[in-house]
Design a protein around this motif. Sequence first.
Motif, mmCIF file in Angstrom:
data_model
loop_
_atom_site.group_PDB
_atom_site.id
_atom_site.type_symbol
_atom_site.label_atom_id
_atom_site.label_comp_id
_atom_site.label_asym_id
_atom_site.label_seq_id
_atom_site.Cartn_x
_atom_site.Cartn_y
_atom_site.Cartn_z
ATOM 1 N N PRO A 209 18.183 -49.542 -17.216
ATOM 2 C CA PRO A 209 18.877 -48.247 -17.276
ATOM 3 C C PRO A 209 19.203 -47.644 -15.909
ATOM 4 C CG PRO A 209 17.210 -48.330 -18.974
ATOM 5 C CD PRO A 209 17.046 -49.578 -18.154
ATOM 6 N N ARG A 210 18.313 -47.789 -14.941
ATOM 7 C CA ARG A 210 18.588 -47.218 -13.609
ATOM 8 C C ARG A 210 19.824 -47.872 -12.987
ATOM 9 N NH1 ARG A 210 18.059 -47.060 -8.325
ATOM 10 N NH2 ARG A 210 16.887 -45.505 -7.207
ATOM 11 N N ASN A 211 19.924 -49.179 -13.067
ATOM 12 C CA ASN A 211 21.091 -49.872 -12.509
ATOM 13 C C ASN A 211 22.368 -49.491 -13.258
ATOM 14 O OD1 ASN A 211 19.513 -51.144 -10.608
ATOM 15 N ND2 ASN A 211 19.361 -53.066 -11.734
ATOM 16 N N LEU A 212 22.275 -49.353 -14.576
ATOM 17 C CA LEU A 212 23.440 -48.935 -15.357
ATOM 18 C C LEU A 212 23.891 -47.538 -14.938
ATOM 19 C CD1 LEU A 212 22.371 -50.293 -18.839
ATOM 20 C CD2 LEU A 212 24.279 -51.120 -17.447
ATOM 21 N N ALA A 213 22.928 -46.654 -14.676
ATOM 22 C CA ALA A 213 23.264 -45.297 -14.235
ATOM 23 C C ALA A 213 23.967 -45.318 -12.883
ATOM 24 C CB ALA A 213 22.001 -44.441 -14.163
ATOM 25 N N ILE A 214 23.507 -46.183 -11.979
ATOM 26 C CA ILE A 214 24.130 -46.286 -10.657
ATOM 27 C C ILE A 214 25.577 -46.769 -10.781
ATOM 28 C CG2 ILE A 214 24.103 -47.613 -8.490
ATOM 29 C CD1 ILE A 214 20.990 -47.493 -8.699
ATOM 30 N N VAL A 215 25.799 -47.744 -11.654
ATOM 31 C CA VAL A 215 27.134 -48.329 -11.802
ATOM 32 C C VAL A 215 28.074 -47.409 -12.586
ATOM 33 C CG1 VAL A 215 28.414 -50.250 -12.839
ATOM 34 C CG2 VAL A 215 26.298 -50.694 -11.602
ATOM 35 N N PHE A 216 27.605 -46.873 -13.700
ATOM 36 C CA PHE A 216 28.495 -46.113 -14.586
ATOM 37 C C PHE A 216 28.494 -44.611 -14.312
ATOM 38 C CE2 PHE A 216 28.053 -50.029 -16.964
ATOM 39 C CZ PHE A 216 29.336 -50.220 -17.430
ATOM 40 N N GLY A 217 27.437 -44.087 -13.712
ATOM 41 C CA GLY A 217 27.326 -42.648 -13.484
ATOM 42 C C GLY A 217 28.523 -42.021 -12.791
ATOM 43 N N PRO A 218 28.948 -42.541 -11.647
ATOM 44 C CA PRO A 218 30.073 -41.917 -10.947
ATOM 45 C C PRO A 218 31.370 -41.906 -11.758
ATOM 46 C CG PRO A 218 28.899 -43.402 -9.489
ATOM 47 C CD PRO A 218 28.349 -43.631 -10.868
ATOM 48 N N THR A 219 31.536 -42.869 -12.646
ATOM 49 C CA THR A 219 32.749 -42.921 -13.460
ATOM 50 C C THR A 219 32.655 -41.983 -14.652
ATOM 51 O OG1 THR A 219 33.098 -45.218 -12.832
ATOM 52 C CG2 THR A 219 34.228 -44.455 -14.815
ATOM 53 N N LEU A 220 31.497 -41.917 -15.266
ATOM 54 C CA LEU A 220 31.339 -41.159 -16.510
ATOM 55 C C LEU A 220 31.053 -39.682 -16.293
ATOM 56 C CD1 LEU A 220 29.205 -43.705 -18.537
ATOM 57 C CD2 LEU A 220 31.665 -43.260 -18.738
ATOM 58 N N VAL A 221 30.379 -39.351 -15.200
ATOM 59 C CA VAL A 221 29.953 -37.970 -14.994
ATOM 60 C C VAL A 221 30.607 -37.410 -13.739
ATOM 61 C CG1 VAL A 221 27.969 -36.433 -14.766
ATOM 62 C CG2 VAL A 221 27.749 -38.551 -16.071
#
Length: 81
Positions: free
Chosen positions: A59-71
């Motif tokens: 989950p941490r890696n997914l947040a790093i990758v997708f966070g800037p795009t989604l939020v």
Amino acid sequence: TDKYADFIDANRKEDPVERLKTLKRLIHDLPEHHYETLKFLSAHLKTVAENSEKNKMEPRNLAIVFGPTLVRTSDDNMTHM
């Protein structure tokens, strides 16, 4: 309307029960097509995270990758990030 600020404010609540309750309400208040997209994406990311021993995407890696795009707000500029 732009719900970004509402989600950010909800996530800053210190009481975890109140935070979860507010986030759930905001999610269920989304337009149906946004809600369904979020539900589909969440299920997919959960599947990816469940296979993190193979794919290294916990989950941490997914947040790093997708966070800037989604939020981000609609007026965010990628050059300022």
